[in-house]
Design an enzyme around this catalytic site. Structure first.
Site, PDB file in Angstrom:
ATOM      1  N   LYS A 189       1.115  -1.365   0.170  1.00  0.00           N
ATOM      2  CA  LYS A 189      -0.450  -0.109   0.262  1.00  0.00           C
ATOM      3  C   LYS A 189       0.682   1.563  -0.402  1.00  0.00           C
ATOM      4  O   LYS A 189       0.492   1.955  -0.847  1.00  0.00           O
ATOM      5  CB  LYS A 189      -1.358  -0.522   1.652  1.00  0.00           C
ATOM      6  CG  LYS A 189      -0.526  -0.349   2.432  1.00  0.00           C
ATOM      7  CD  LYS A 189      -0.077   0.953   2.897  1.00  0.00           C
ATOM      8  CE  LYS A 189       1.174   0.855   4.344  1.00  0.00           C
ATOM      9  NZ  LYS A 189       1.420   2.228   5.053  1.00  0.00           N
ATOM     10  N   SER A 252       1.036  11.144   6.770  1.00  0.00           N
ATOM     11  CA  SER A 252       1.449   9.608   5.943  1.00  0.00           C
ATOM     12  C   SER A 252       2.803  10.277   5.096  1.00  0.00           C
ATOM     13  O   SER A 252       3.047  10.667   4.329  1.00  0.00           O
ATOM     14  CB  SER A 252       0.554   8.543   5.102  1.00  0.00           C
ATOM     15  OG  SER A 252       1.666   8.528   3.476  1.00  0.00           O
ATOM     16  N   ARG A 253       4.188   8.884   5.560  1.00  0.00           N
ATOM     17  CA  ARG A 253       5.289   9.795   4.747  1.00  0.00           C
ATOM     18  C   ARG A 253       5.667   9.456   3.522  1.00  0.00           C
ATOM     19  O   ARG A 253       5.216  10.342   2.933  1.00  0.00           O
ATOM     20  CB  ARG A 253       6.184   9.025   5.895  1.00  0.00           C
ATOM     21  CG  ARG A 253       6.734   9.460   7.219  1.00  0.00           C
ATOM     22  CD  ARG A 253       7.424   9.022   7.662  1.00  0.00           C
ATOM     23  NE  ARG A 253       7.948   7.947   7.417  1.00  0.00           N
ATOM     24  CZ  ARG A 253       7.748   7.038   8.953  1.00  0.00           C
ATOM     25  NH1 ARG A 253       6.955   7.132   9.870  1.00  0.00           N
ATOM     26  NH2 ARG A 253       7.549   5.463   8.664  1.00  0.00           N
TER      27      ARG A 253
END
Length: 333
Positions: A189, A252-253
């Site tokens: 993902k 989110s990185r």
């Protein structure tokens, strides 16, 4: 008798998991950075990775790996994929036989293409292995917001015992024996999140984001099932759940990398300024090799791979995705 836990890795997620576990069992976290260790022990903070969070007083830290490992009844690995094997080998002389080893890392080993649980089996044969994975953003959990995760092992008895170790307050932990599927969902993902971020960086709308997430989920499910995972796993917390969180959250990185790529920035510049690792960038070459090996079409992941290695721009990749011919939704592409 409570299980004693050793956790290796003083980053944001490792520290968060250690904080959760400290409510249920004695735990010692190892970090290579002496300043981080002192900060945890003296100030009950990890100012480098979780600057706004106060850590439990029960959480103890050490910079001596043997100190965290020697007495552990469970070992938890919060180490990025590029250093995972090396740290395991450092821990090996101190680890007692048959101690379960749980990975928190959502990446693949670049040189071998192996999942982290396979690396554990290489370095520590005979130890039960598992993963804790799901839609878990560290800062939200440390802020006391509700979240759900999955502890996955092939052994149903051990996994139920360890479930109680990680389950804490508003952090709800489920079990799943599809270890391969759960672990792959967390890995794959990340690449789709980069694609979604690229769209956001280019100014695409909610419809585009929804399409990329949905088609991306179809891609990772095809590969995961081809490799031996169960289809329903990818529709659960470790697949769709983790995908939604990673693709949509500003925390989110991997999404951040995609956004910056969409703005036209160079991948090396983006990575250079990041404090923490974006596993999707490192995993992309290995994922494409797996797609080729298992003869699975992954057009979104392939575009991300091309952009991250600099052979295609984000705008060109985006145009290619929206101009590609559309067949049956049930089929690849």
């Amino acid at each position: 008798m409570k299980l004693r836990v050793g956790l290796l890795g003083g980053g944001s997620w490792g520290t968060t998991v250690a904080s959760l576990v400290s409510r249920n069992a004695p735990i010692k976290i190892w970090a290579r950075d002496t300043e981080t260790v002192q900060d945890i022990n003296q100030n009950h903070r990890n100012s480098k990775y979780l600057p706004d969070a106060e850590l439990p007083a029960a959480l103890k830290a050490t910079d001596a790996i043997g100190d965290a490992v020697a007495d552990a009844d469970v070992l938890v690995m919060g180490i990025p994929s590029n250093n995972f094997r090396k740290v395991l080998e450092e821990a090996k002389p101190f680890l007692r036989p048959w101690v379960p080893v749980i990975s928190l890392t959502k990446g693949l080993e670049l040189s071998t293409g192996k999942r982290m649980t396979e690396v554990i089996e290489d370095v520590l044969p005979g130890h039960p292995v598992g993963v804790l994975t799901g839609p878990n953003l560290a800062r939200e959990i440390m802020a006391g917001q509700a979240a759900a995760s999955v502890i996955s092992m092939e052994d149903e008895i051990i996994v139920k015992q360890l479930q109680q170790l990680f389950h804490s307050g508003l952090f709800r932990v489920y079990t799943n024996t599809d270890l391969l599927g759960c672990e792959l969902g967390g890995v794959l993902k990340n690449i789709i999140a980069i694609a979604v971020g690229m769209g956001d960086g280019l100014g695409a709308g909610d419809n585009t984001r929804s399409a990329l997430i949905t088609r991306g989920l179809a891609e990772i499910t095809r590969l995961g099932v081809a490799m031996g995972g169960r289809p329903e796993t990818f529709a659960g917390l470790t697949g769709m759940g983790d995908m939604i969180a990673t693709c949509t959250s500003p925390l989110s990185r991997n999404r951040h990398v995609g956004v910056e790529l969409g703005k036209g920035r160079n991948i090396d510049e983006i990575i250079e300024e990041m404090l923490m690792v974006a596993e999707g960038v490192k995993s992309a070459p290995t994922v494409m090799a797996l797609a080729k090996k298992y003869n699975v079409a992954m057009p979104i992941a392939e575009d991300v791979f091309e952009v991250t290695k600099g052979t295609r721009t984000a705008i060109r990749a985006y145009r290619g995705l929206i101009s590609a011919s559309a067949g049956s939704e049930a089929e690849a592409g």
